[in-house]
Structure formats: C-alpha cells, structure tokens
Design a protein around this motif. Sequence first.
Motif, PDB file in Angstrom:
ATOM      1  N   GLU A   6      37.948  43.164  36.077  1.00 25.59           N
ATOM      2  CA  GLU A   6      38.108  42.463  34.817  1.00 25.59           C
ATOM      3  C   GLU A   6      37.521  41.049  34.916  1.00 25.59           C
ATOM      4  O   GLU A   6      37.525  40.295  33.964  1.00 25.59           O
ATOM      5  N   PRO A  23      39.354  36.037  33.195  1.00 30.87           N
ATOM      6  CA  PRO A  23      39.097  37.481  33.273  1.00 30.87           C
ATOM      7  C   PRO A  23      39.387  38.181  31.940  1.00 30.87           C
ATOM      8  O   PRO A  23      40.190  37.700  31.133  1.00 30.87           O
ATOM      9  N   MET A  24      38.716  39.314  31.730  1.00 24.87           N
ATOM     10  CA  MET A  24      38.975  40.122  30.544  1.00 24.87           C
ATOM     11  C   MET A  24      40.404  40.650  30.588  1.00 24.87           C
ATOM     12  O   MET A  24      41.053  40.638  31.633  1.00 24.87           O
ATOM     13  N   SER A  26      41.155  43.809  30.023  1.00 29.63           N
ATOM     14  CA  SER A  26      41.077  45.164  30.575  1.00 29.63           C
ATOM     15  C   SER A  26      40.002  45.228  31.643  1.00 29.63           C
ATOM     16  O   SER A  26      38.947  44.613  31.491  1.00 29.63           O
ATOM     17  N   LYS A  27      40.263  46.023  32.676  1.00 28.18           N
ATOM     18  CA  LYS A  27      39.205  46.315  33.641  1.00 28.18           C
ATOM     19  C   LYS A  27      38.234  47.262  32.970  1.00 28.18           C
ATOM     20  O   LYS A  27      38.641  48.192  32.278  1.00 28.18           O
ATOM     21  N   ARG A  28      36.927  47.030  33.164  1.00 27.98           N
ATOM     22  CA  ARG A  28      35.926  47.918  32.581  1.00 27.98           C
ATOM     23  C   ARG A  28      34.624  47.855  33.344  1.00 27.98           C
ATOM     24  O   ARG A  28      34.264  46.823  33.890  1.00 27.98           O
ATOM     25  N   ASP A  47      37.426  52.569  32.525  1.00 26.38           N
ATOM     26  CA  ASP A  47      38.370  51.793  33.337  1.00 26.38           C
ATOM     27  C   ASP A  47      38.746  52.453  34.660  1.00 26.38           C
ATOM     28  O   ASP A  47      39.680  52.032  35.329  1.00 26.38           O
TER      29      ASP A  47
END
Length: 130
Positions: A6, A23-24, A26-28, A47
Amino acid sequence: GLSIFESVEFYDTRRGIWEETTPMLSKRCRLGVAALHGKIYAIGGYDGSSFLKSVEVFDPHTNKWSFVAPMNVTRSRVAVVSNMDRLWAIGGYYVIKNLSTMARYDPEKNEWEFAAAMSSHEGGVGVGVL
C-alpha cells in the motif's frame, strides 16, 4: 515478486530524490493510476486474493487518501487516463478474461458509468491523451 504493497513514493523534481508519502488505504498491485484536478486516483487492481473495483484518491494538499465511488466492475491491469474532466478506465482484466468495456468517472457526481466498448477484449493496454 509476490509482495503487494500500500506504500506510495513520489519523485521530487526540485530535489531529485524519491520520497515515501502517505500509504494507500488498500494494498494493490496491477492497478491503474491517473491524476485529475490536482488529485491522484488509484483504480482497481489486485490485493493478493481478490480483484478490486475500489477507487481511492490522494489529495496532496491534505496528504490523505479517501475512497470514492467504486467502479461498476472489477478491473486489474486497467488503462486509466484523465480527459474532459473525467477519468476513463479502459479494458483491464477480470478473473480469467480481458475486458472490452470502458467506464468513465465523474468526480462532481462521484459516480462511474459505462461508455463505449472496444471491438476486442484487451488487458494490460496503455492509453494517452493527445
């Protein structure tokens, strides 16, 4: 590799260095990214267990990410561009097939709608505005 993050980095052209920023949410990976009206949008992706239709926007003035309306379908490896005050998500990949559809995002209404479809199914395409 197999890691999905993220984290976000930006390049400071004045100082000639890369820096980490907020950081975002969500992890993506395999996402599409575009800038519109001074904000940066992270669109779709994967993800590690699910394909995503979620969209987040980064405001550099507040240094914060927030979610906006999700796309109508999940897309990874999606081509994204800003044009005519809209974001355009073109093609992409969903589970086991490439997508021929295109969607546009209106930030004023905070909604996505389908636009014209391509004549063939494409994933991992590039796009630009001339």
